[in-house]
Design an enzyme around this catalytic site. Structure first.
Site, short mmCIF file in Angstrom:
data_model
loop_
_atom_site.label_atom_id
_atom_site.label_comp_id
_atom_site.label_asym_id
_atom_site.label_seq_id
_atom_site.Cartn_x
_atom_site.Cartn_y
_atom_site.Cartn_z
N ASP A 161 0.41 -0.98 -0.15
CA ASP A 161 0.20 -0.29 0.46
C ASP A 161 0.99 1.12 0.21
OD1 ASP A 161 -2.03 1.89 0.16
OD2 ASP A 161 -3.00 0.01 1.74
N GLU A 206 -1.29 1.41 -5.02
CA GLU A 206 -0.85 3.03 -4.45
C GLU A 206 -1.83 4.08 -5.44
OE1 GLU A 206 -0.65 4.26 -8.57
OE2 GLU A 206 1.27 5.26 -7.77
N TRP A 207 -3.14 3.63 -5.22
CA TRP A 207 -4.03 4.29 -6.01
C TRP A 207 -4.31 4.96 -7.47
CZ3 TRP A 207 -1.94 7.66 -1.47
CH2 TRP A 207 -2.09 6.55 -0.25
N GLY A 208 -3.44 4.50 -7.85
CA GLY A 208 -3.32 5.56 -9.46
C GLY A 208 -2.67 6.87 -9.37
N ASP A 228 -10.02 3.71 -3.61
CA ASP A 228 -10.76 2.75 -3.34
C ASP A 228 -12.16 2.59 -3.88
OD1 ASP A 228 -8.15 2.11 -1.79
OD2 ASP A 228 -9.24 2.60 0.16
#
Ligand SMILES: *[C@@H]1O[C@H](CO)[C@@H](O)[C@H](O)[C@H]1NC(C)=O
Ligand SMILES: *[C@@H]1O[C@H](CO)[C@@H](O)[C@H](O)[C@H]1NC(C)=O
Ligand SMILES: *[C@@H]1O[C@H](CO)[C@@H](O)[C@H](O)[C@H]1NC(C)=O
Ligand SMILES: CC(=O)N[C@H]1CO[C@H](CO)[C@@H](O)[C@@H]1O
Length: 659
Positions: A161, A206-208, A228
């Site tokens: 993460d 890493e959420w884009g 998310d």
């Protein structure tokens, strides 16, 4: 490794559909793992950062008992919340003995004994993602030691993460616009995993941030493309609108992660769960169940379980071709859209999603996905199969539901065979003839089954032609409306065997030829960007528009014309992803006062971080049928009159019209 901006622009310019053609990202990580998308279960969507041993064990056992393991769901990953605020005195990371009294090594043994695989979660920052107390130590600066520790526990996957990672900002929980790319931190863990020598799937999360599709395939097996998923149906469209410009980056060993499934969490209707599961499956996202399967408080419903167990849908996800389905066409005002992709065995999967709120029947025109007919169309969620389907297929779809179709025995679009026509004496009638646009400039090639020694008269839709002697084919212009129900009637003493119809070519009207009104303004783009025009018009809203008077070709007929809008939208929903963010922008295009609204997805394949502003110079294409065209002069206005969340339209690069 990064693309040059020129490559990125070319991707936008020569799309397979709206989005890029397959991309060669060399070298890609070749650890031999995740050749098909990983499947499994993860604690987070149901238990947040509060896992414990009993929860993990009961859900893991349920994977086995409910038949999910047998279908391929084999990874069990304990997400955030498993460790302690500090490392051991010797520097090793360890589990919380309160939450996991038997320890992580024993947990790995528990899973392996059941044929399951063990997923360990950590974070590329100084703490793992978890707000409040206790804090959870992260792996930043300890990648090698932690990878070895996880390997010693029997880890088969590491989900990594991105919280508390940005040093320059004092390690905040999240930083969605860091000044440096997360890529180097994630690359360090990739190298650390490789150094363990254990086969471990590496799931980058890493959420884009900084467009990981451009670099993550070189270091990991999957990468989250955005923020998310949330327990609200709008999240499905938001994530798909982000996936559209990057589905071509997926391939065996490297997958776009659309985030964990909400199926089974009692937050979506059955139809919504079908849509969510369908789309994650065909885009080849990892299928990681986030619902409760079984714990002391209850179990998954049979409705949700049956969705997760659907063998056809799982088969599309795990298909040996490993090609992600891509976005094809969106009918904005009608509220539905089409995605499709190739499968092994010359099959094609097609999803038609009703994003609106009411049950209805939906029609797929097969030419939209490249075909004229299909020997078989299997409707998965309606459990029905049709044979010899010509030109279009109609099925019923619940609100927010999806018509999921498997096509086989397909024939390429534009080809019509006499076996599907009606012959009476010298008259042969082909119905179900498709036109994408209303035009009298289609080309129709009629092939006859035999030729004649003399000139033969052939009448096509009441127009008389002569077929020269000893000739098998006649090529003529033909007029079709934008419809799936045109008719071509051929009268001749010779029997036609095949019709081949090709659409007229298009004419591009670049935004440079449009006049600007009000607040609208033109931006010249970096070399090769804003393809194919090199500049774009922005600030299109109720106070700004771009206008052009277009003269129809002298032979053109009036009616609806298929057009391709060259647009740019890099309005990425990151912080708004928790609430209203859609990853879309509206545009309105008026033709002689007839207004069509389109809602376009993200277009960008560039990085805001390393090429500031250039994500806003990356063109996407959007196909739409625009009504209102006349012969002579046509007044075009491109703007955004729709209102809604964002006042501004997507930026405008050009409009190409099929006359
Ligand atoms: C640190 O201590 C723990 C607990 O005794 C042990 O399991 C682990 O192997 C040690 N780490 C190293 C790197 O020696
Ligand atoms: C990656 O690892 C190297 C070697 O341990 C270290 O020097 C470097 O700072 C790390 N990079 C990041 C971004 O953490
Ligand atoms: C697009 O327009 C529709 C209809 O007005 C509106 O509901 C929606 O919020 C708009 N989308 C955006 C991103 O503004
Ligand atoms: C394609 C299609 O028919 N979509 C439907 C989805 O549901 C809405 C109701 O909100 C209908 O208007 C659409 O026609």
């Amino acid at each position: 490794m990064f693309f040059s901006l020129k490559q990125i622009a070319l991707l936008a310019l020569f799309p397979a559909t709206l989005c890029g053609s397959p991309v060669d990202l060399n070298p890609r990580l070749a650890n031999g793992l995740a050749i098909t998308p990983p499947m499994g279960w993860n604690t987070y969507n149901h238990y947040s950062c509060s896992p414990n041993e009993a929860i993990v064990q009961s859900n893991a056992q349920a994977l086995v008992d409910l038949g999910l393991l047998a279908k391929g769901y084999n990874f069990v990953t304990v997400d955030c919340g498993w460790t302690l605020p500090a490392r051991l005195a010797n520097g090793s990371i360890t589990w919380s003995p309160t939450l996991f009294p038997s320890g992580y090594f024993a947990l790995g043994q528990f899973l392996h004994a059941r044929g399951l695989k063990f997923g360990v979660y950590s974070d590329s920052g100084i703490q793992m993602c978890m707000t409040g107390s206790p804090t959870q130590v992260g792996s930043l600066g300890h990648e090698q030691a932690d990878a070895l520790t996880f390997a010693s526990w029997g880890a088969d996957m590491i989900k990594f993460d991105n919280c508390y990672s940005e040093a320059s900002a004092g390690y905040p929980d999240t930083d969605f616009t860091p000044p440096t790319s997360p890529s180097a931190r994630f690359a360090n863990m990739s190298a650390a995993i490789a150094a363990t020598g254990r086969p471990i799937v590496y799931a980058i999360c890493e959420w884009g941030v900084d467009f990981p599709s451009a670099w993550a395939p070189t270091i990991g097996n999957s990468w989250r493309i955005g923020n998310d998923i949330i327990p609200s149906f709008g999240t499905v469209a938001r994530i798909l609108n982000q996936a559209i410009s990057q589905t071509s980056f997926a391939g065996p060993g490297h997958w776009l992660d659309l985030d964990m499934l909400e199926v089974g969490n009692n937050v979506f209707t059955a139809a919504e769960e079908q849509t969510h599961f369908t789309m994650w499956a065909i885009v080849k996202s990892p299928l990681i169940i986030g619902g409760r399967l079984s714990d002391t408080a209850g179990s998954i419903t049979s409705s949700s379980l049956n969705i997760l167990l659907n063998s056809d849908v799982i088969g599309y996800n795990q298909d040996s071709l490993g090609v992600a389905a891509s976005f094809v066409r969106r009918f904005t005002s009608a509220g539905y859209e089409i995605w499709s992709g190739p499968l092994s065995g010359s099959r094609t999967v097609v999803a038609v999603i009703n994003l609106s709120n009411v049950a209805t029947s939906l029609t797929l025109n097969l030419p939209d996905v490249g075909f004229q007919k299909a020997a078989s169309v299997k409707n998965i969620w309606n459990a029905a199969t049709s044979t010899n389907v010509l030109t279009s297929y109609t099925g019923s779809v619940a609100a927010h539901g999806t018509m999921l179709l498997e096509l086989s025995g397909t024939t390429v679009a534009g080809t019509y065979v006499v076996a599907d026509a009606v012959t009476s004496g010298t008259t042969t009638t082909f119905s179900h003839v498709y036109g994408a646009t209303t035009s009298n400039a289609y080309t129709c090639v009629i092939t006859f089954s035999q030729s004649s020694a003399t000139t033969t008269s052939v009448t096509v839709n009441s127009v008389a032609y002569s077929l020269p002697a000893n000739t098998l084919t006649l090529s003529i212009p033909i007029s079709l409306t934008a419809s799936n129900a045109n008719t071509v009637v051929i009268v001749s003493s010779l029997t036609p065997s095949v019709l081949t119809i090709t659409a007229p070519t298009s004419t591009l009207y670049p935004s440079t030829s449009f006049a600007l009104v009000g607040a609208a303004s033109r931006t010249t783009c970096s070399s090769g960007l804003c393809a194919p025009v090199g500049s774009k018009v922005g600030y299109l809203s109720s106070t700004g528009s771009a206008t052009l008077s277009v003269t129809a070709p002298s032979t053109a007929i009036a009616g609806s014309k298929y057009a391709t809008v060259y647009f740019i939208n890099n309005d990425i929903a990151i912080s708004t992803s928790w609430t209203t963010g859609t990853n879309t922008r509206n545009m309105t295009i008026s033709v002689n006062g007839v207004v069509t609204r389109i809602e376009v997805p993200l277009s960008g394949k560039s990085s805001e971080l390393f090429s500031v502003g250039l994500g806003w110079q990356d063109t996407g294409l959007f196909g739409v049928l625009l009504p209102g065209w006349t012969t002579g002069s046509n007044a075009i206005v491109v703007t955004n009159t729709a209102g809604g969340l964002v006042d501004y339209a997507a930026d405008f690069v050009g409009l190409s019209v099929v006359w």
